[in-house]
Design a protein around this motif. Structure first.
Motif, PDB file in Angstrom:
ATOM      1  N   TYR A  33      72.450  38.897  73.044  1.00 50.15           N
ATOM      2  CA  TYR A  33      72.446  39.693  71.814  1.00 50.15           C
ATOM      3  C   TYR A  33      71.389  39.178  70.834  1.00 50.15           C
ATOM      4  O   TYR A  33      70.658  39.962  70.222  1.00 50.15           O
ATOM      5  CB  TYR A  33      73.835  39.638  71.185  1.00 50.15           C
ATOM      6  N   GLU A  34      71.292  37.854  70.709  1.00 51.06           N
ATOM      7  CA  GLU A  34      70.285  37.275  69.818  1.00 51.06           C
ATOM      8  C   GLU A  34      68.870  37.532  70.335  1.00 51.06           C
ATOM      9  O   GLU A  34      67.949  37.781  69.546  1.00 51.06           O
ATOM     10  CB  GLU A  34      70.526  35.770  69.680  1.00 51.06           C
ATOM     11  N   ARG A  63      77.349  47.456  69.387  1.00 51.27           N
ATOM     12  CA  ARG A  63      77.586  46.435  68.364  1.00 51.27           C
ATOM     13  C   ARG A  63      76.567  46.545  67.227  1.00 51.27           C
ATOM     14  O   ARG A  63      76.929  46.465  66.057  1.00 51.27           O
ATOM     15  CB  ARG A  63      77.525  45.050  69.011  1.00 51.27           C
ATOM     16  N   ILE A 119      75.566  46.073  73.646  1.00 49.44           N
ATOM     17  CA  ILE A 119      74.731  45.520  72.574  1.00 49.44           C
ATOM     18  C   ILE A 119      74.384  46.588  71.555  1.00 49.44           C
ATOM     19  O   ILE A 119      74.460  46.378  70.331  1.00 49.44           O
ATOM     20  CB  ILE A 119      73.461  44.891  73.181  1.00 49.44           C
ATOM     21  N   GLU A 165      75.572  46.086  79.796  1.00 49.08           N
ATOM     22  CA  GLU A 165      75.285  45.114  78.727  1.00 49.08           C
ATOM     23  C   GLU A 165      74.488  45.748  77.605  1.00 49.08           C
ATOM     24  O   GLU A 165      74.734  45.476  76.419  1.00 49.08           O
ATOM     25  CB  GLU A 165      74.532  43.910  79.305  1.00 49.08           C
TER      26      GLU A 165
END
Length: 342
Positions: free
Chosen positions: A279-280, A315, A312, A308
């Motif tokens: 995510y980062e 979110r 992401i 995935e």
């Protein structure tokens, strides 16, 4: 600091090096423009047409080097088709530029040879007159021999001797005038052409054409090299500015003698950086504009699965980092820091 496989340090070029590069680039581009102007201005004698053709020559020259700059930029972005199109455009303009340089350099060398040829023609004219007098004296001597055989020395031979004396005086005057002609120093380019023709056993015109073509191509490639060097250096500076060197706290650059009398400081061990989550990494890539704000681009860039990527983007959408356009495409809104999100 940047390291390659051999651990050699690569830093951006200094001010002196860049000023030198810009100076060489500007001088070579200016020379190429001048030679192209010599070709285009000779097309028409009308001042208006010369102005138009001169502007066209300048546009072609500047466009040529910008096209070469674009070749490097598109190659760096792995845009092969764009690079090939820019390369083709550069090749056409480079052919026109090389033709202009050939015409300009050839004109300069012809003028240098013409100046030498004018002086040589004057010398040749005097030599021809002197040779003609030599032939006349030889004919008079043949006539004198006939008069001697006819025993008419007092009348015929005496007259011929007087005539030969006048011809010899005239010959001496011509030789004196020929020797007083100022000697023209042979230019370096003329001497080089003659040396090439002699060493290669070819005509001087062929040697001149080969030399002119070589210098024209060399000038164009010289300018293109420095333009490409400027582009590569600018791209390296952009990459270098994104990398921050790690400094060690408590380090003191002391001499060996000073360290015997002063306290010794051990370098502080820095904690190892934890690897960033997926995510980062997505936030860093989108924030640095290294990838487009789309699921497919992010999936290809980080080599992650579709599930995935969906999690992401869901979110990021719930946290307001991205928004949806009317066509359901995502749009990057940005964040201040990664820590504020996680």
């Amino acid at each position: 600091m940047l390291y390659n496989q051999n651990h050699a340090i690569r830093f951006p070029k200094g001010r002196f090096a860049m000023w030198s590069v810009y100076s060489f680039t500007g001088a070579s581009i200016l020379a190429s423009i001048i030679f192209s102007l010599l070709l285009f201005l000779s097309i028409d004698d009308d001042p208006v047409m010369q102005l138009l053709f001169g502007g066209l020559a300048v546009i072609f020259e500047l466009g040529k080097f910008f096209a070469w700059y674009e070749v490097g930029e598109r190659y760096a972005r792995k845009n092969i088709m764009g690079m090939l199109s820019a390369l083709g455009f550069y090749a056409v303009l480079a052919a026109i530029s090389i033709g202009g340089s050939i015409g300009g350099i050839n004109s300069a060398t012809n003028k240098a040879q013409e100046h030498v040829q004018v002086q040589q023609n004057k010398v040749n004219a005097f030599n021809m007159q002197i040779e003609a007098i030599d032939k006349q004296i030889a004919l008079n001597n043949i006539a004198a021999e006939k008069y001697i055989q006819m025993e008419r020395i007092a009348t015929g031979v005496t007259r011929i001797q007087k005539e030969n004396n006048k011809l010899r005086e005239q010959q001496q005057q011509l030789a004196l005038q020929r020797d007083n002609i100022p000697v023209v120093s042979q230019g370096s380019i003329v001497g080089l052409i003659e040396s090439l023709a002699l060493s290669l056993n070819i005509k001087a015109e062929t040697a001149q054409l080969g030399l002119v073509v070589f210098l024209s191509i060399l000038l164009d490639f010289f300018a293109a090299f420095f333009v490409g060097l400027i582009g590569e250096e600018n791209r390296f500076r952009q990459r270098f500015s994104q990398i921050h060197p790690i400094t060690l706290e408590g380090y003191s650059p002391l001499d060996a003698t000073d360290s015997d009398f002063l306290p010794h400081f051990e370098p502080k061990q820095l904690p190892e950086a934890e690897p960033k989550s997926t995510y980062e990494q997505v936030l860093d890539a989108l924030g640095a504009n290294r990838v487009n704000c789309s699921k497919r681009a992010v999936s290809n860039y980080l080599n992650i699965t579709t599930e995935e990527v969906d999690e992401i983007f869901s979110r990021m959408f719930s946290e307001g980092i991205v928004s949806k356009k009317p066509n359901n495409h995502f749009q990057w809104q940005g964040v201040k820091t990664v820590e504020e999100i996680v």
